[in-house]
Design a protein around this motif. Structure first.
Motif, PDB file in Angstrom:
ATOM      1  N   ILE A   6       0.850  -1.177   0.000  1.00 49.23           N
ATOM      2  CA  ILE A   6       0.000   0.000   0.000  1.00 49.23           C
ATOM      3  C   ILE A   6       0.892   1.235   0.000  1.00 49.23           C
ATOM      4  O   ILE A   6       1.758   1.380   0.853  1.00 49.23           O
ATOM      5  CB  ILE A   6      -0.934   0.001   1.226  1.00 49.23           C
ATOM      6  CG1 ILE A   6      -1.870  -1.202   1.145  1.00 49.23           C
ATOM      7  CG2 ILE A   6      -1.767   1.258   1.281  1.00 49.23           C
ATOM      8  CD1 ILE A   6      -1.784  -2.076   2.294  1.00 49.23           C
ATOM      9  N   HIS A   7       0.662   2.093  -0.981  1.00 50.70           N
ATOM     10  CA  HIS A   7       1.387   3.355  -1.071  1.00 50.70           C
ATOM     11  C   HIS A   7       0.364   4.475  -1.048  1.00 50.70           C
ATOM     12  O   HIS A   7      -0.594   4.455  -1.820  1.00 50.70           O
ATOM     13  CB  HIS A   7       2.215   3.428  -2.357  1.00 50.70           C
ATOM     14  CG  HIS A   7       3.281   2.391  -2.432  1.00 50.70           C
ATOM     15  ND1 HIS A   7       4.466   2.510  -1.745  1.00 50.70           N
ATOM     16  CD2 HIS A   7       3.334   1.220  -3.093  1.00 50.70           C
ATOM     17  CE1 HIS A   7       5.206   1.453  -1.991  1.00 50.70           C
ATOM     18  NE2 HIS A   7       4.541   0.646  -2.802  1.00 50.70           N
ATOM     19  N   PHE A   8       0.569   5.440  -0.174  1.00 52.76           N
ATOM     20  CA  PHE A   8      -0.313   6.584  -0.056  1.00 52.76           C
ATOM     21  C   PHE A   8       0.265   7.729  -0.878  1.00 52.76           C
ATOM     22  O   PHE A   8       1.370   8.177  -0.620  1.00 52.76           O
ATOM     23  CB  PHE A   8      -0.459   7.017   1.401  1.00 52.76           C
ATOM     24  CG  PHE A   8      -1.113   5.982   2.262  1.00 52.76           C
ATOM     25  CD1 PHE A   8      -2.487   5.884   2.317  1.00 52.76           C
ATOM     26  CD2 PHE A   8      -0.353   5.112   3.021  1.00 52.76           C
ATOM     27  CE1 PHE A   8      -3.092   4.934   3.112  1.00 52.76           C
ATOM     28  CE2 PHE A   8      -0.943   4.160   3.821  1.00 52.76           C
ATOM     29  CZ  PHE A   8      -2.320   4.074   3.861  1.00 52.76           C
ATOM     30  N   LYS A   9      -0.490   8.166  -1.864  1.00 56.91           N
ATOM     31  CA  LYS A   9      -0.118   9.345  -2.646  1.00 56.91           C
ATOM     32  C   LYS A   9      -1.088  10.449  -2.267  1.00 56.91           C
ATOM     33  O   LYS A   9      -2.081  10.210  -1.580  1.00 56.91           O
ATOM     34  CB  LYS A   9      -0.180   9.034  -4.135  1.00 56.91           C
ATOM     35  CG  LYS A   9       0.785   7.934  -4.547  1.00 56.91           C
ATOM     36  CD  LYS A   9       0.662   7.634  -6.011  1.00 56.91           C
ATOM     37  CE  LYS A   9       1.569   6.467  -6.381  1.00 56.91           C
ATOM     38  NZ  LYS A   9       1.383   6.059  -7.768  1.00 56.91           N
ATOM     39  N   SER A  10      -0.857  11.660  -2.730  1.00 61.21           N
ATOM     40  CA  SER A  10      -1.698  12.776  -2.295  1.00 61.21           C
ATOM     41  C   SER A  10      -3.153  12.613  -2.713  1.00 61.21           C
ATOM     42  O   SER A  10      -4.053  12.911  -1.950  1.00 61.21           O
ATOM     43  CB  SER A  10      -1.146  14.095  -2.822  1.00 61.21           C
ATOM     44  OG  SER A  10      -1.157  14.090  -4.230  1.00 61.21           O
ATOM     45  N   GLU A  11      -3.435  12.128  -3.900  1.00 58.65           N
ATOM     46  CA  GLU A  11      -4.811  12.007  -4.391  1.00 58.65           C
ATOM     47  C   GLU A  11      -5.214  10.576  -4.722  1.00 58.65           C
ATOM     48  O   GLU A  11      -6.288  10.361  -5.286  1.00 58.65           O
ATOM     49  CB  GLU A  11      -4.997  12.875  -5.639  1.00 58.65           C
ATOM     50  CG  GLU A  11      -4.784  14.357  -5.399  1.00 58.65           C
ATOM     51  CD  GLU A  11      -5.802  14.967  -4.468  1.00 58.65           C
ATOM     52  OE1 GLU A  11      -6.978  14.562  -4.516  1.00 58.65           O
ATOM     53  OE2 GLU A  11      -5.415  15.839  -3.668  1.00 58.65           O
ATOM     54  N   ASN A  17      -0.216  -2.671  -6.927  1.00 66.13           N
ATOM     55  CA  ASN A  17      -0.215  -2.263  -8.341  1.00 66.13           C
ATOM     56  C   ASN A  17      -1.583  -1.847  -8.872  1.00 66.13           C
ATOM     57  O   ASN A  17      -1.753  -1.707 -10.077  1.00 66.13           O
ATOM     58  CB  ASN A  17       0.387  -3.346  -9.237  1.00 66.13           C
ATOM     59  CG  ASN A  17       1.831  -3.611  -8.922  1.00 66.13           C
ATOM     60  OD1 ASN A  17       2.539  -2.705  -8.494  1.00 66.13           O
ATOM     61  ND2 ASN A  17       2.273  -4.832  -9.112  1.00 66.13           N
ATOM     62  N   ASN A  18      -2.571  -1.669  -8.031  1.00 65.73           N
ATOM     63  CA  ASN A  18      -3.881  -1.149  -8.431  1.00 65.73           C
ATOM     64  C   ASN A  18      -4.001   0.269  -7.888  1.00 65.73           C
ATOM     65  O   ASN A  18      -4.152   0.455  -6.684  1.00 65.73           O
ATOM     66  CB  ASN A  18      -5.030  -1.998  -7.870  1.00 65.73           C
ATOM     67  CG  ASN A  18      -5.028  -3.386  -8.438  1.00 65.73           C
ATOM     68  OD1 ASN A  18      -4.816  -3.567  -9.625  1.00 65.73           O
ATOM     69  ND2 ASN A  18      -5.254  -4.368  -7.588  1.00 65.73           N
TER      70      ASN A  18
END
Length: 87
Positions: A6-11, A17-18
């Protein structure tokens, strides 16, 4: 089953990979107290799909705190209760 990353990006969130944009998320379900199971339900889906259902195995508390900060920042609803999914 392969581990989910799980990677948290700003938006958006990237769960194994989803990439899911915050605007596409209807609600995030959190089930359980000690061992929390988390499901991301999209607007056009009736149930949580298996590729968007996960739990934090390492650093559970900090993972949930980061998720809650991300949901507040992106104004995504969070509901505590049973994750409705198809297995």
């Amino acid at each position: 089953m392969k581990p989910k990353w799980i990677h948290f990006k700003s938006e958006s969130l990237t769960i194994y990979n989803n990439e899911v944009h915050a605007a596409d998320i209807e609600i995030i379900y959190i089930q359980g107290y000690f061992w929390q199971s988390i499901g991301v339900k999209l607007h056009n889906k009736k149930y949580v799909t298996t590729n968007l259902h996960f739990s934090f195995h390492k650093d559970k508390d900090s993972g949930v705190i980061t998720l809650m900060e991300w949901t507040r920042h992106n104004k995504v609803k969070v509901k505590y209760g049973q994750v409705k999914n198809l297995f």
